[in-house]
Write a protein that holds these residues in place. Structure first.
Motif, PDB file in Angstrom:
ATOM      1  N   CYS A  44       3.887   1.210 -12.605  1.00 63.16           N
ATOM      2  CA  CYS A  44       4.098   0.656 -11.264  1.00 63.16           C
ATOM      3  C   CYS A  44       4.586   1.743 -10.315  1.00 63.16           C
ATOM      4  O   CYS A  44       5.452   2.557 -10.668  1.00 63.16           O
ATOM      5  CB  CYS A  44       5.130  -0.462 -11.359  1.00 63.16           C
ATOM      6  SG  CYS A  44       5.515  -1.239  -9.782  1.00 63.16           S
ATOM      7  N   HIS A  46       6.455   1.442  -7.917  1.00 60.76           N
ATOM      8  CA  HIS A  46       7.848   1.239  -7.492  1.00 60.76           C
ATOM      9  C   HIS A  46       8.761   2.086  -8.378  1.00 60.76           C
ATOM     10  O   HIS A  46       9.264   3.114  -7.941  1.00 60.76           O
ATOM     11  CB  HIS A  46       8.223  -0.247  -7.535  1.00 60.76           C
ATOM     12  CG  HIS A  46       9.645  -0.513  -7.155  1.00 60.76           C
ATOM     13  ND1 HIS A  46      10.467  -1.312  -7.903  1.00 60.76           N
ATOM     14  CD2 HIS A  46      10.377  -0.070  -6.096  1.00 60.76           C
ATOM     15  CE1 HIS A  46      11.668  -1.359  -7.313  1.00 60.76           C
ATOM     16  NE2 HIS A  46      11.625  -0.610  -6.215  1.00 60.76           N
ATOM     17  N   GLY A  48       7.922   2.427 -12.044  1.00 62.42           N
ATOM     18  CA  GLY A  48       7.276   2.735 -13.315  1.00 62.42           C
ATOM     19  C   GLY A  48       7.132   1.598 -14.294  1.00 62.42           C
ATOM     20  O   GLY A  48       6.848   1.831 -15.472  1.00 62.42           O
ATOM     21  N   GLY A  49       7.328   0.377 -13.867  1.00 64.20           N
ATOM     22  CA  GLY A  49       7.171  -0.769 -14.771  1.00 64.20           C
ATOM     23  C   GLY A  49       5.752  -0.841 -15.333  1.00 64.20           C
ATOM     24  O   GLY A  49       4.798  -0.388 -14.704  1.00 64.20           O
ATOM     25  N   TRP A  65       8.878  -5.836 -14.009  1.00 66.00           N
ATOM     26  CA  TRP A  65      10.249  -5.356 -13.751  1.00 66.00           C
ATOM     27  C   TRP A  65      10.859  -5.976 -12.489  1.00 66.00           C
ATOM     28  O   TRP A  65      11.925  -6.544 -12.524  1.00 66.00           O
ATOM     29  CB  TRP A  65      10.273  -3.830 -13.667  1.00 66.00           C
ATOM     30  CG  TRP A  65      10.204  -3.194 -15.031  1.00 66.00           C
ATOM     31  CD1 TRP A  65       9.984  -3.820 -16.234  1.00 66.00           C
ATOM     32  CD2 TRP A  65      10.366  -1.808 -15.337  1.00 66.00           C
ATOM     33  NE1 TRP A  65       9.972  -2.906 -17.255  1.00 66.00           N
ATOM     34  CE2 TRP A  65      10.222  -1.671 -16.748  1.00 66.00           C
ATOM     35  CE3 TRP A  65      10.599  -0.675 -14.573  1.00 66.00           C
ATOM     36  CZ2 TRP A  65      10.314  -0.443 -17.377  1.00 66.00           C
ATOM     37  CZ3 TRP A  65      10.698   0.563 -15.202  1.00 66.00           C
ATOM     38  CH2 TRP A  65      10.559   0.675 -16.605  1.00 66.00           C
ATOM     39  N   HIS A  66      10.198  -5.840 -11.345  1.00 63.08           N
ATOM     40  CA  HIS A  66      10.802  -6.346 -10.099  1.00 63.08           C
ATOM     41  C   HIS A  66       9.831  -7.171  -9.266  1.00 63.08           C
ATOM     42  O   HIS A  66      10.114  -7.460  -8.109  1.00 63.08           O
ATOM     43  CB  HIS A  66      11.341  -5.196  -9.233  1.00 63.08           C
ATOM     44  CG  HIS A  66      12.125  -4.170  -9.989  1.00 63.08           C
ATOM     45  ND1 HIS A  66      11.613  -2.917 -10.308  1.00 63.08           N
ATOM     46  CD2 HIS A  66      13.367  -4.217 -10.531  1.00 63.08           C
ATOM     47  CE1 HIS A  66      12.517  -2.241 -11.008  1.00 63.08           C
ATOM     48  NE2 HIS A  66      13.588  -2.991 -11.152  1.00 63.08           N
ATOM     49  N   GLY A  67       8.667  -7.494  -9.813  1.00 61.18           N
ATOM     50  CA  GLY A  67       7.803  -8.469  -9.158  1.00 61.18           C
ATOM     51  C   GLY A  67       6.811  -7.960  -8.126  1.00 61.18           C
ATOM     52  O   GLY A  67       6.189  -8.769  -7.434  1.00 61.18           O
ATOM     53  N   ALA A  68       6.626  -6.653  -8.004  1.00 67.03           N
ATOM     54  CA  ALA A  68       5.578  -6.174  -7.098  1.00 67.03           C
ATOM     55  C   ALA A  68       4.227  -6.702  -7.576  1.00 67.03           C
ATOM     56  O   ALA A  68       4.004  -6.893  -8.775  1.00 67.03           O
ATOM     57  CB  ALA A  68       5.548  -4.647  -7.067  1.00 67.03           C
ATOM     58  N   PRO A  81       8.323  -5.022  -4.263  1.00 67.12           N
ATOM     59  CA  PRO A  81       8.840  -3.860  -3.533  1.00 67.12           C
ATOM     60  C   PRO A  81       7.959  -2.610  -3.582  1.00 67.12           C
ATOM     61  O   PRO A  81       8.302  -1.633  -2.926  1.00 67.12           O
ATOM     62  CB  PRO A  81      10.184  -3.592  -4.226  1.00 67.12           C
ATOM     63  CG  PRO A  81       9.962  -4.032  -5.637  1.00 67.12           C
ATOM     64  CD  PRO A  81       9.064  -5.243  -5.526  1.00 67.12           C
TER      65      PRO A  81
HETATM   66  S1  FES Z   1       8.903  -1.149 -11.249  1.00 68.40           S
HETATM   67 FE1  FES Z   1       7.355  -2.528 -10.620  1.00 68.40          FE
HETATM   68  S2  FES Z   1       8.284  -3.704  -9.079  1.00 68.40           S
HETATM   69 FE2  FES Z   1       9.807  -2.292  -9.666  1.00 68.40          FE
END
Ligand code: FES
Length: 102
Positions: A44, A46, A48-49, A65-68, A81
């Protein structure tokens, strides 16, 4: 130089599923939707997810991880994000092999 690299067989993924594969040093999120395969960068943009482990809704994947959210057909960002797109990889099926162009 780009080349197609075999990363999976067609029976390894069901519709609506994703996985993480490696090809020539690239870590790639591979998805199957309605019998078609899609590949974008796994990490990701953002933080790295692992997008290959994210939930799929149609051609939208949600980072675990944070929903992006990203469009798996283009790599474009659909929701924060994250604000940078993912690389998108061409995919082809040859027999029962799923191949990604890297
Ligand atoms: S690592 Fe993917 S939304 Fe934060």
């Amino acid at each position: 130089m780009t080349e197609f690299v075999a990363v999976a067989t067609t029976d390894e993924l069901d519709d609506g599923e994703g996985t993480v594969v490696e090809a020539s040093g690239h870590t790639i999120a591979l998805f199957r939707v309605d019998g078609d395969f899609y590949a974008i960068g796994n990490d990701c943009t953002h933080q790295g997810g692992p997008l290959g482990e994210g939930d799929l809704d149609g051609t939208t994947v949600t980072c675990p991880w944070h929903g992006a959210q990203f469009d798996i057909s283009s790599g474009e960002v659909l929701g924060p994000p994250a604000d940078e797109p993912e690389p998108e990889y061409e995919v082809r099926v040859d027999g029962d092999e799923v191949q990604v162009c890297v």
